[in-house]
Design an enzyme around this catalytic site. Sequence first.
Site, PDB file in Angstrom:
ATOM      1  N   ASP A  44       0.759  -0.678   0.342  1.00 19.87           N
ATOM      2  CA  ASP A  44      -0.309   0.259  -0.054  1.00 19.87           C
ATOM      3  C   ASP A  44       1.087   0.938  -0.048  1.00 19.87           C
ATOM      4  O   ASP A  44       1.830   1.442  -0.127  1.00 19.87           O
ATOM      5  CB  ASP A  44      -0.994   0.194   1.478  1.00 19.87           C
ATOM      6  CG  ASP A  44      -2.074   0.563   1.273  1.00 19.87           C
ATOM      7  OD1 ASP A  44      -2.213   1.788   0.326  1.00 19.87           O
ATOM      8  OD2 ASP A  44      -3.589  -0.114   1.384  1.00 19.87           O
ATOM      9  N   ASN A  98      -5.988  -6.759  -4.392  1.00 20.15           N
ATOM     10  CA  ASN A  98      -7.521  -6.205  -3.297  1.00 20.15           C
ATOM     11  C   ASN A  98      -7.678  -4.922  -3.402  1.00 20.15           C
ATOM     12  O   ASN A  98      -8.933  -3.924  -4.408  1.00 20.15           O
ATOM     13  CB  ASN A  98      -7.030  -6.681  -1.883  1.00 20.15           C
ATOM     14  CG  ASN A  98      -8.402  -6.407  -1.419  1.00 20.15           C
ATOM     15  OD1 ASN A  98      -9.696  -5.897  -1.333  1.00 20.15           O
ATOM     16  ND2 ASN A  98      -7.632  -4.970   0.179  1.00 20.15           N
ATOM     17  N   TYR A 166     -15.430   2.088 -13.209  1.00 20.63           N
ATOM     18  CA  TYR A 166     -15.279   1.777 -11.898  1.00 20.63           C
ATOM     19  C   TYR A 166     -16.010   0.082 -12.738  1.00 20.63           C
ATOM     20  O   TYR A 166     -15.083  -1.403 -12.980  1.00 20.63           O
ATOM     21  CB  TYR A 166     -16.053   2.416 -10.734  1.00 20.63           C
ATOM     22  CG  TYR A 166     -16.205   1.236  -9.961  1.00 20.63           C
ATOM     23  CD1 TYR A 166     -15.103   0.620  -8.882  1.00 20.63           C
ATOM     24  CD2 TYR A 166     -17.065   0.025  -9.552  1.00 20.63           C
ATOM     25  CE1 TYR A 166     -14.706   0.042  -7.344  1.00 20.63           C
ATOM     26  CE2 TYR A 166     -16.721  -0.544  -8.446  1.00 20.63           C
ATOM     27  CZ  TYR A 166     -16.398  -0.918  -7.556  1.00 20.63           C
ATOM     28  OH  TYR A 166     -15.867  -1.795  -6.367  1.00 20.63           O
ATOM     29  N   LYS A 170     -14.393  -3.889 -12.776  1.00 18.54           N
ATOM     30  CA  LYS A 170     -14.924  -4.963 -11.660  1.00 18.54           C
ATOM     31  C   LYS A 170     -14.786  -6.396 -12.806  1.00 18.54           C
ATOM     32  O   LYS A 170     -15.227  -7.236 -12.452  1.00 18.54           O
ATOM     33  CB  LYS A 170     -15.787  -4.677 -11.739  1.00 18.54           C
ATOM     34  CG  LYS A 170     -15.027  -3.690 -10.086  1.00 18.54           C
ATOM     35  CD  LYS A 170     -14.225  -4.100  -8.863  1.00 18.54           C
ATOM     36  CE  LYS A 170     -13.117  -3.577  -9.015  1.00 18.54           C
ATOM     37  NZ  LYS A 170     -12.248  -3.933  -8.238  1.00 18.54           N
ATOM     38  N   ILE A 199     -19.382  -3.010   1.424  1.00 15.17           N
ATOM     39  CA  ILE A 199     -19.047  -3.445   2.613  1.00 15.17           C
ATOM     40  C   ILE A 199     -17.961  -2.418   3.250  1.00 15.17           C
ATOM     41  O   ILE A 199     -17.764  -1.006   2.780  1.00 15.17           O
ATOM     42  CB  ILE A 199     -17.642  -4.572   2.369  1.00 15.17           C
ATOM     43  CG1 ILE A 199     -18.010  -5.729   1.642  1.00 15.17           C
ATOM     44  CG2 ILE A 199     -17.080  -5.022   3.718  1.00 15.17           C
ATOM     45  CD1 ILE A 199     -18.522  -6.540   2.408  1.00 15.17           C
ATOM     46  N   THR A 201     -16.241  -0.399   4.494  1.00 15.45           N
ATOM     47  CA  THR A 201     -14.262   0.232   3.831  1.00 15.45           C
ATOM     48  C   THR A 201     -14.833   2.146   3.567  1.00 15.45           C
ATOM     49  O   THR A 201     -15.338   2.728   4.099  1.00 15.45           O
ATOM     50  CB  THR A 201     -13.919  -0.461   3.210  1.00 15.45           C
ATOM     51  OG1 THR A 201     -14.984  -0.138   1.821  1.00 15.45           O
ATOM     52  CG2 THR A 201     -14.371  -1.866   3.447  1.00 15.45           C
TER      53      THR A 201
END
Length: 268
Positions: A44, A98, A166, A170, A199, A201
Site C-alpha cells: 500500500d 485487492n 469502475y 470489475k 462493505i 470500508t
Amino acid sequence: MAEKQGNRLRFQGKTAIVTGAGSGIGKATAIKLAKEGAKVALFDLIDDRTRSTEHQINEIYRGVSRSFDVDVSDPVRMEQAVKEAADHFGRIDIVFANAGINGTLAPVEEMTFEDWQRTLGINLNGTFLTVKHAVPYLKKQGGGSIIITSSINGNDRFSGFGMSAYSTTKAGQVAFAKMLALELAKFKIRVNVICPGAISTNIDSSSEVSEELEEIIIPVEYPEGSQPLADGPGQPENVADLVAFLASDESVHITGARIVIDGAESLL
C-alpha cells in the site's frame, strides 16, 4: 495467539501478499492470514493507516508482517516490491490482489480520459501487475492461490450511475481471473475472484463525484435495507474469512470461480 486448525496453523510457513492492505478488506484479510500463521507483505502507499496495520499485526504475532510502499499502478514499483517481499520472506504462496478505487463518478461525456485511465490504472492494471510479478514465485513454490477483489458492480448490477470506469474494471478482473485459472492450472496455481457488495470500508473516500451526475441517475428504490441478510453493509472481516478459505487447502479443487459475497444485495 494464532488460531490453529487441529494441531497446525492453516498458513504456517506460507507468505501472502495483500494489496490495499492499509485499510478495509485488505487490512482485515492481512490480520486474518497472520492470525492463522502466514507471514504477510503489506502492499500500500505508506501512511498512518498502513503503519498502524503493520504495528497491529506485529505487536500480536511477533514480526510476521512488513509494509512495502507501493503504487499498484506503477510497473517499476510493483516489480521491485514483489521481489523485495520474496527476498525478505523467502517465498510467496498467496496473492490477494485487492487494491482498488471507485474513481470518478460522472456521465461518460463529462468523464475525462485522465479520470478513466486512473481508475483502470489502479483497478485493472494494478491487478495485472500484482499477478504478473508474483506468478514466477508461485511457480517456484509449485503452486499457490491468487484471489482477486472484483465487485457485484459491472457483473451482477449496473445501477451505479456514473461508475462506467469502475464497473468496466470489475468486469475485466473477472475475465482476467478466469483466463488465468486455465493458464496456471497445470502449475497448481488456483485463481479465484470475489465480488463483494456494500462493505463497510473507506473506498468511498476515493470517489470524485461530478456535478452532472444527477442528470443521468434513474431512481432505484430498494426494500427497507439494501442487504436482506444483514441490517447494513457487510464487514471487512466477512470478506477476510472468504479470502482465507480460498487461500487455504480447503479450497484445493476450486479455481476460476466467481464468488458473490453481498448478503443477497444483488438479488434485489
